[in-house]
Design a protein around this motif. Structure first.
Motif, PDB file in Angstrom:
ATOM      1  N   ALA A 145      68.245  32.813   8.950  1.00 53.37           N
ATOM      2  CA  ALA A 145      67.516  31.604   9.342  1.00 53.37           C
ATOM      3  C   ALA A 145      66.560  31.176   8.247  1.00 53.37           C
ATOM      4  CB  ALA A 145      66.750  31.853  10.650  1.00 53.37           C
ATOM      5  N   ALA A 146      66.241  29.871   8.253  1.00 48.40           N
ATOM      6  CA  ALA A 146      65.255  29.319   7.322  1.00 48.40           C
ATOM      7  C   ALA A 146      64.736  28.007   7.875  1.00 48.40           C
ATOM      8  CB  ALA A 146      65.884  29.101   5.941  1.00 48.40           C
ATOM      9  N   PRO A 147      63.468  27.658   7.596  1.00 52.21           N
ATOM     10  CA  PRO A 147      62.954  26.336   7.978  1.00 52.21           C
ATOM     11  C   PRO A 147      63.768  25.240   7.308  1.00 52.21           C
ATOM     12  CG  PRO A 147      61.174  27.817   7.320  1.00 52.21           C
ATOM     13  CD  PRO A 147      62.446  28.492   6.929  1.00 52.21           C
ATOM     14  N   ASN A 148      63.904  24.084   7.999  1.00 48.62           N
ATOM     15  CA  ASN A 148      64.698  22.990   7.424  1.00 48.62           C
ATOM     16  C   ASN A 148      63.887  21.730   7.139  1.00 48.62           C
ATOM     17  OD1 ASN A 148      64.412  21.688   9.941  1.00 48.62           O
ATOM     18  ND2 ASN A 148      66.393  22.436  10.686  1.00 48.62           N
ATOM     19  N   GLY A 149      62.564  21.765   7.389  1.00 51.60           N
ATOM     20  CA  GLY A 149      61.721  20.640   7.039  1.00 51.60           C
ATOM     21  C   GLY A 149      61.854  19.422   7.933  1.00 51.60           C
ATOM     22  N   THR A 150      62.506  19.572   9.085  1.00 50.77           N
ATOM     23  CA  THR A 150      62.665  18.465  10.020  1.00 50.77           C
ATOM     24  C   THR A 150      62.024  18.837  11.358  1.00 50.77           C
ATOM     25  OG1 THR A 150      64.738  19.142  11.099  1.00 50.77           O
ATOM     26  CG2 THR A 150      64.908  18.078   8.942  1.00 50.77           C
ATOM     27  N   ASN A 151      62.235  18.003  12.344  1.00 49.98           N
ATOM     28  CA  ASN A 151      61.746  18.288  13.693  1.00 49.98           C
ATOM     29  C   ASN A 151      62.882  18.785  14.594  1.00 49.98           C
ATOM     30  OD1 ASN A 151      59.350  18.308  15.280  1.00 49.98           O
ATOM     31  ND2 ASN A 151      60.105  16.559  16.464  1.00 49.98           N
ATOM     32  N   LEU A 152      63.974  19.235  13.971  1.00 50.85           N
ATOM     33  CA  LEU A 152      65.146  19.675  14.716  1.00 50.85           C
ATOM     34  C   LEU A 152      65.404  21.169  14.494  1.00 50.85           C
ATOM     35  CD1 LEU A 152      67.653  16.776  13.906  1.00 50.85           C
ATOM     36  CD2 LEU A 152      66.215  17.023  15.946  1.00 50.85           C
ATOM     37  N   ILE A 177      68.203  21.071  18.995  1.00 49.44           N
ATOM     38  CA  ILE A 177      67.009  20.885  19.819  1.00 49.44           C
ATOM     39  C   ILE A 177      66.017  19.994  19.087  1.00 49.44           C
ATOM     40  CG2 ILE A 177      65.082  22.031  20.979  1.00 49.44           C
ATOM     41  CD1 ILE A 177      67.874  22.681  22.130  1.00 49.44           C
ATOM     42  N   ASP A 178      65.684  18.860  19.689  1.00 56.88           N
ATOM     43  CA  ASP A 178      64.677  17.950  19.157  1.00 56.88           C
ATOM     44  C   ASP A 178      63.319  18.379  19.718  1.00 56.88           C
ATOM     45  OD1 ASP A 178      62.952  15.873  18.523  1.00 56.88           O
ATOM     46  OD2 ASP A 178      64.427  14.306  18.934  1.00 56.88           O
ATOM     47  N   LEU A 179      62.413  18.769  18.837  1.00 59.28           N
ATOM     48  CA  LEU A 179      61.121  19.313  19.266  1.00 59.28           C
ATOM     49  C   LEU A 179      60.190  18.255  19.857  1.00 59.28           C
ATOM     50  CD1 LEU A 179      60.444  21.921  16.454  1.00 59.28           C
ATOM     51  CD2 LEU A 179      60.922  22.372  18.864  1.00 59.28           C
ATOM     52  N   SER A 180      60.577  16.993  19.801  1.00 55.39           N
ATOM     53  CA  SER A 180      59.756  15.990  20.482  1.00 55.39           C
ATOM     54  C   SER A 180      59.905  16.096  21.996  1.00 55.39           C
ATOM     55  CB  SER A 180      60.153  14.578  20.027  1.00 55.39           C
ATOM     56  OG  SER A 180      61.489  14.277  20.408  1.00 55.39           O
ATOM     57  N   GLN A 181      60.955  16.785  22.467  1.00 56.79           N
ATOM     58  CA  GLN A 181      61.168  17.040  23.887  1.00 56.79           C
ATOM     59  C   GLN A 181      60.850  18.504  24.160  1.00 56.79           C
ATOM     60  OE1 GLN A 181      62.011  14.713  26.170  1.00 56.79           O
ATOM     61  NE2 GLN A 181      62.034  13.120  24.591  1.00 56.79           N
ATOM     62  N   ARG A 182      59.712  18.754  24.805  1.00 57.35           N
ATOM     63  CA  ARG A 182      59.256  20.136  24.980  1.00 57.35           C
ATOM     64  C   ARG A 182      59.072  20.487  26.464  1.00 57.35           C
ATOM     65  NH1 ARG A 182      56.105  18.275  20.610  1.00 57.35           N
ATOM     66  NH2 ARG A 182      54.195  18.167  21.873  1.00 57.35           N
ATOM     67  N   ILE A 183      59.864  19.858  27.306  1.00 58.83           N
ATOM     68  CA  ILE A 183      59.846  20.160  28.737  1.00 58.83           C
ATOM     69  C   ILE A 183      61.251  20.586  29.151  1.00 58.83           C
ATOM     70  CG2 ILE A 183      57.955  18.568  29.227  1.00 58.83           C
ATOM     71  CD1 ILE A 183      60.059  16.577  30.249  1.00 58.83           C
ATOM     72  N   PHE A 209      64.155  24.519  12.194  1.00 61.21           N
ATOM     73  CA  PHE A 209      64.782  25.556  11.377  1.00 61.21           C
ATOM     74  C   PHE A 209      66.254  25.614  11.707  1.00 61.21           C
ATOM     75  CE2 PHE A 209      63.307  27.721  15.237  1.00 61.21           C
ATOM     76  CZ  PHE A 209      64.394  28.503  15.610  1.00 61.21           C
ATOM     77  N   ASP A 210      67.013  26.219  10.799  1.00 62.86           N
ATOM     78  CA  ASP A 210      68.435  26.455  10.996  1.00 62.86           C
ATOM     79  C   ASP A 210      68.656  27.946  11.150  1.00 62.86           C
ATOM     80  OD1 ASP A 210      68.981  23.730  10.567  1.00 62.86           O
ATOM     81  OD2 ASP A 210      69.113  24.040   8.391  1.00 62.86           O
ATOM     82  N   ALA A 211      69.511  28.336  12.075  1.00 57.92           N
ATOM     83  CA  ALA A 211      69.811  29.755  12.287  1.00 57.92           C
ATOM     84  C   ALA A 211      71.280  29.918  12.629  1.00 57.92           C
ATOM     85  CB  ALA A 211      68.940  30.334  13.394  1.00 57.92           C
ATOM     86  N   TYR A 212      71.889  30.903  12.016  1.00 58.49           N
ATOM     87  CA  TYR A 212      73.250  31.317  12.379  1.00 58.49           C
ATOM     88  C   TYR A 212      73.133  32.715  12.957  1.00 58.49           C
ATOM     89  CZ  TYR A 212      78.354  31.578  12.141  1.00 58.49           C
ATOM     90  OH  TYR A 212      79.691  31.654  12.464  1.00 58.49           O
ATOM     91  N   THR A 213      73.676  32.922  14.156  1.00 59.31           N
ATOM     92  CA  THR A 213      73.533  34.211  14.823  1.00 59.31           C
ATOM     93  C   THR A 213      74.900  34.788  15.166  1.00 59.31           C
ATOM     94  OG1 THR A 213      73.530  33.638  17.201  1.00 59.31           O
ATOM     95  CG2 THR A 213      71.520  33.173  15.959  1.00 59.31           C
ATOM     96  N   THR A 214      74.935  36.090  15.219  1.00 60.40           N
ATOM     97  CA  THR A 214      76.105  36.803  15.714  1.00 60.40           C
ATOM     98  C   THR A 214      75.621  38.035  16.445  1.00 60.40           C
ATOM     99  OG1 THR A 214      78.250  37.796  15.135  1.00 60.40           O
ATOM    100  CG2 THR A 214      76.434  38.122  13.584  1.00 60.40           C
ATOM    101  N   SER A 215      76.381  38.449  17.445  1.00 53.98           N
ATOM    102  CA  SER A 215      75.893  39.507  18.335  1.00 53.98           C
ATOM    103  C   SER A 215      76.950  40.570  18.577  1.00 53.98           C
ATOM    104  CB  SER A 215      75.460  38.896  19.674  1.00 53.98           C
ATOM    105  OG  SER A 215      75.040  39.907  20.568  1.00 53.98           O
TER     106      SER A 215
END
Length: 427
Positions: free
Chosen positions: A90-97, A110-116, A146-152
């Motif tokens: 993961a790393a920050p992407n400089g946006t609000n997404l 996920i748009d962080l302007s919607q926090r409910i 931020f952007d994140a790629y996950t595997t489990s």
């Protein structure tokens, strides 16, 4: 932040081996599969998000050793982090997404302007992402995209808490990028629970998130859920002569939310008869004296489930003492008692709406048949479907696995190790 190529080279050269040993309990050449898994994760992250640099995170799955359905009543639990984990680049992407791509699933945006809470996201990974981020923002942190790629490798629907591990993973990422590491493993677990309760829509307790976040064996007392009492200890099962197995019964967790929700609801219905919110606030003697009236007011199943709570809560404290004293046989006898209580009092071993299908009951019967009175077995996790847990003498392990898989299918029996650390950023 090092480049992805640099981190991959350092992984293969062994510069991360001490951290990987802590995570997976392996050494030397046995670490190669874990090195390659992380290198592949970095490659997939860069292919997906075209960013040259990322940080690596890992959070363990968890196994519940005792305390079945006690946490949501402010009770005591005994749980451990395990070697199966969820990892992220993961790393920050400089946006609000926030963009999260979990391997095998569509990307969540996920748009962080919607926090409910968003009704359409109920019971989805998107709800967990939004909920964890929203809680950090509520706490005053400047969370951005931020952007994140996950595997489990945490088995979905196994009772190893893949959802809790995912929540704690998100908490560790946001804590590292936007909170300067200020939140603790305990508070990160609480943030994960908030996301699951409020945004995801599942009324879970805090045990799963705590065990994933803390790692090792943790005895947790939730009498004050905002400040739980925690005692951590080590457990070397191999040295004691046992293997820890999780057996997939083949049962499906789908559409079982109502079954899970009924357990805390019925326990709370008992507590409300005393003017309390949870059973931990009701003295056991008062509960027992009121059983005749409680049967009429709440029904027999609610009373039986409350009886399970009191017995299980005391058992956790006994098991904690047994482990601290190194008394593995006493610990295992209490595991057996815990399992019997879940079956007969808590009644979470099959979906009563479909009694023809009882995969958990079948798996437990097979375990007892193959253990021949040694070791121990019990329901694992929330119950109704999913997995059972078995402590198997090492000299019986091969025959035990073969016997279980002959009935339940190849790969049904998973051998786990207890992990010494919970959530962490690899550095």
């Amino acid at each position: 932040m090092e480049s992805n190529q640099t981190i991959a080279r350092q992984l293969r050269e062994g510069q991360y081996d001490s951290q990987l040993c802590r995570l997976y309990g392996a050494e030397g050449a046995a670490l190669q599969p874990y090195q390659e898994r992380l290198c592949n994760l970095l490659a997939r992250y860069q292919e997906t998000y075209h960013q040259p640099c990322a940080s690596l995170f890992s959070v363990s799955g968890r196994t519940e050793l005792s305390g079945n359905h006690t946490d949501h009543q402010n009770g005591c639990v005994l749980a451990a982090g395990v070697s199966l984990d969820v990892i992220a680049a993961a790393a920050p992407n400089g946006t609000n997404l926030i963009r999260v791509k979990s391997e095998g699933y569509p990307e969540d945006l996920i748009d962080l302007s919607q926090r409910i809470p968003m009704p359409e996201e109920t019971n989805t990974a998107a709800a967990l992402i939004r909920g964890v981020a929203a809680r950090f923002i509520q706490l005053g942190y400047p969370v951005s995209g931020f952007d994140a790629y996950t595997t489990s490798s945490v088995l979905k629907g196994s009772g190893l808490s893949s959802s809790a591990a995912f929540e704690v993973l998100l908490g560790n990422i946001i804590n590292a990028f936007f909170a300067d590491g200020a939140e603790t493993p305990v508070s990160i677990a609480q943030i994960g629970q908030y996301a699951e309760n409020v945004f995801f829509g599942k009324p879970c307790g805090l045990m799963d998130q705590m065990a994933c976040s803390l790692g090792n064996v943790a005895s947790i007392d939730f009498a004050d859920p905002d400040n739980p009492g925690i005692r951590q200890m080590s457990l070397d099962l191999q040295k004691a002569g046992y293997a820890l197995c999780i057996i997939d019964s083949g049962g499906d967790h789908a559409d079982l939310t109502a079954c899970y929700a009924a357990v805390p609801a019925e326990m709370r219905s008992i507590a409300r008869q005393f003017g309390k919110q949870v059973l931990r606030q009701v003295p056991q003697a008062e509960f027992e004296a009121a059983i005749p009236a409680l049967r009429k007011a709440c029904g027999d199943r609610a009373v039986l489930r409350a009886m399970h709570f009191y017995g299980e809560n005391a058992r956790v404290m006994e098991q904690t003492a047994a482990l601290e004293q190194g008394n593995i046989l006493r610990f295992l006898s209490l595991v057996t008692e815990s399992g019997r209580s879940s079956e007969t009092l808590l009644q979470n071993i099959f979906d009563c709406r479909n009694p023809r299908q009882q995969p958990i009951s079948m798996a437990l019967a097979l375990c007892r048949q193959l253990l021949h009175g040694e070791g121990a077995c019990r329901i694992h996790g929330g119950g109704f479907a999913g997995t059972v847990q078995a402590f198997v003498p090492l000299d019986r392990l091969s025959a035990f696995r073969s016997g279980m898989e002959a009935v339940l299918g190849a790969g049904a029996c998973h051998l786990l190790q207890i992990r010494s650390t919970g959530g962490m950023q690899l550095e």
